[in-house]
Design an enzyme around this catalytic site. Structure first.
Site, PDB file in Angstrom:
ATOM      1  N   GLU A 166       0.811  -1.220   0.000  1.00 45.29           N
ATOM      2  CA  GLU A 166       0.000   0.000   0.000  1.00 45.29           C
ATOM      3  C   GLU A 166       0.846   1.272   0.000  1.00 45.29           C
ATOM      4  OE1 GLU A 166      -2.778  -0.215   3.260  1.00 45.29           O
ATOM      5  OE2 GLU A 166      -3.710  -2.042   2.529  1.00 45.29           O
ATOM      6  N   GLU A 366      -4.925  -8.745   1.042  1.00 42.31           N
ATOM      7  CA  GLU A 366      -5.558  -8.418   2.319  1.00 42.31           C
ATOM      8  C   GLU A 366      -7.043  -8.236   2.094  1.00 42.31           C
ATOM      9  OE1 GLU A 366      -4.196  -5.012   4.545  1.00 42.31           O
ATOM     10  OE2 GLU A 366      -2.094  -5.545   4.216  1.00 42.31           O
TER      11      GLU A 366
HETATM   12  O1  IFM Z   1      -3.798  -2.955   9.287  1.00 39.77           O
HETATM   13  C1  IFM Z   1      -3.823  -2.484   7.977  1.00 39.77           C
HETATM   14  C2  IFM Z   1      -2.634  -3.021   7.202  1.00 39.77           C
HETATM   15  O2  IFM Z   1      -1.429  -2.722   7.819  1.00 39.77           O
HETATM   16  C3  IFM Z   1      -2.631  -2.445   5.818  1.00 39.77           C
HETATM   17  N1  IFM Z   1      -3.897  -2.609   5.164  1.00 39.77           N
HETATM   18  C4  IFM Z   1      -5.082  -2.232   5.892  1.00 39.77           C
HETATM   19  C5  IFM Z   1      -5.081  -2.887   7.262  1.00 39.77           C
HETATM   20  C6  IFM Z   1      -6.349  -2.497   8.026  1.00 39.77           C
HETATM   21  O3  IFM Z   1      -6.421  -1.116   8.184  1.00 39.77           O
END
Ligand code: IFM
Length: 465
Positions: A166, A366
């Site tokens: 990200e 994710e």
């Molecule tokens: O916890 C975060 C992660 O580090 C990166 N993506 C989003 C998750 C939830 O906010």
């Protein structure tokens, strides 16, 4: 009721990140990162929480791997703390840091779990921030050197590498609105940071390929910003707002990474903030390296419009060049983060990426949800009945399945997160884990959602209404 079956090649696992779980911040020669500094700065993180101990995974990793094995995870995505490897962000690698990750990877392999290693999940060595951080071009060169050290050390046993997690958050929350470390608020610096992360990726990929086994898979993970229409926003305003949000939210990464150029509208939209002099001739070609799949992190959606009334420098924040862009919450239900639950948008996002970049395999690196879990003790045994998380996951796995049926080359799905952990500026107040962590005792309790994932992996099937 229908039963969906996932292809046998579809990888189901879970994910975490170094600063969110490891603790042990002063051990093994680790240097300070920007998140140590940020979390120790009063007022930056809810309740003054820090990652000093977090899930104490630095000491408990073997037990955590046993739990992953009990759940049958096929893959585990973790991140490497750069300051464990290069405490000051440069120079020879620190043996104790390499040993920690080698132990972790060997432990995964011994349990039949595929390691998916992310090189950067936001914990920049503080020394590099002191030298200017990501707005400085040199940080990209340092990153490629660090990537080389890691692949020298683990390239014979890690098959899947991700350069960045990200980069939008790291650049625009870190340097734009200051919600994340290092907490700077400078739109031009945020845009330069985004470019230097792209460049760092472009420099690291050939380095990884030079050293790793030829079969290594190299990727990057993006959080994109899917937006929806709202009847209250006129169609032409909505289209223009969505175009602008996609330029600085998504295409600032997608276009150079996958097409080899920054889009003209992005350069125009941000001209009032920066002259883009950080973009050197040849950079776009360097960034445009072949990758093996694109990682997609998906949680939620929003709607966008313009609101001149809120325009002004204080709105620059995370959207440089877009002071009047307003993000609106869509109807619920919501998770504990206040994010709306919209599984259909995951399907649409995957299909749309597939249509735009048909050659690019995708992986959900994710997806998951925070809910305020409750521990129940029955006959002395602790349970977390997190039905809301189970249903969130069921709906999103079903969406992923629909995307596969629509022809998307979707390679897998990694649930965020394996453990409850340090949720950045929210500290420990938000729980995303499929395994609960008691932060006082460090007890782990597999939640119902953990058992749901276990059954999904065992049976490869999902029951849906
Ligand atoms: O916890 C975060 C992660 O580090 C990166 N993506 C989003 C998750 C939830 O906010």
């Amino acid at each position: 009721m229908a039963t969906l079956r996932f292809p046998s090649s579809f990888v189901i696992g879970s994910a975490t990140a170094s600063y969110q779980i490891e603790g042990g911040v002063h051990e093994g020669g680790r240097g300070p990162s920007i998140w140590d500094t940020f979390s120790h700065t009063p007022g930056r993180v809810e309740n003054g929480d820090t990652g000093d101990v977090a899930d104490d995974h630095y000491h408990r990793w073997q037990d955590d791997l046993d739990l992953m094995s009990e759940l049958g995870l096929q893959a585990y995505r973790f991140s490497i703390a750069w300051p464990r490897i290069q405490p000051t962000g440069a120079g020879a690698p620190n043996q104790a840091g390499l040993d920690f990750y080698r132990g972790l990877v060997d432990g995964l392999l011994a349990r039949g779990i595929a390691p998916v290693a992310t090189l950067y999940h936001w914990d920049l060595p503080q020394a590099l921030e002191d030298a200017g951080g990501w707005p400085e071009r040199d940080t990209a060169l340092r990153f490629a050197e660090y990537a080389g050290h890691m692949v020298e050390a683990l390239g014979d046993r890690v098959h899947t590498w991700t350069t960045f997690n990200e980069p939008w958050c790291a650049a625009f929350l870190g340097y734009g609105n200051g919600m994340h470390a290092p907490g700077r608020t400078d739109g031009a610096a945020a845009l330069a940071a985004a470019h230097h992360m792209n460049l760092a990726h472009g420099l690291a990929v050939p380095e990884i390929r030079r050293i790793a086994d030829p079969s290594a898979q190299v990727s990057i993970t993006l959080n994109l910003h899917p937006t929806r229409e709202l009847p209250s926003v006129p169609a032409d305003e909505s289209a223009e707002a969505r175009r602008r949000a996609s330029a600085v939210g998504d295409r600032i990464f997608l276009s150079p990474l996958l097409r080899g150029h920054y889009d003209a509208d992005l350069i125009d939209d941000t001209a009032g903030v920066t002259d883009w002099s950080f973009l050197h001739p040849g950079d776009e070609q360097l960034i445009h390296q072949p990758i093996d799949f694109l990682g997609v992190n998906y949680y939620s959606t929003s709607a966008v419009r313009f609101d001149a009334a809120v325009s002004g420098p204080e709105r620059v924040g995370a959207w440089p060049g877009e002071p009047a862009l307003e993000f609106m919450r869509l109807p619920g239900p919501y998770t504990d983060m206040g994010w709306n639950i919209d599984p259909g948008a995951l399907e649409e996002l995957l299909v749309s990426l597939h249509e735009q970049y048909p050659e690019m395999p995708l992986m959900i690196t994710e997806n998951g949800a925070a809910f305020p879990d409750v521990v129940e003790r029955r006959d002395g045994v602790a349970h977390v009945v997190d039905t809301d998380r189970v249903e969130y996951l069921r709906a999103h796995f079903a969406a992923a399945h629909r995307a596969i049926e629509r022809g998307v080359d979707l390679r897998g799905y990694l649930v965020w997160s394996f453990l409850d952990n340090f949720e950045w500026s929210f500290g420990f107040s938000k729980r995303f884990g499929i395994v609960r962590v008691d932060y006082d005792s460090q007890e782990r309790i597999v939640k119902d959602s953990g058992r749901f994932v276990q059954r999904l992996i065992e049976t490869r099937t999902l029951d849906v209404d």
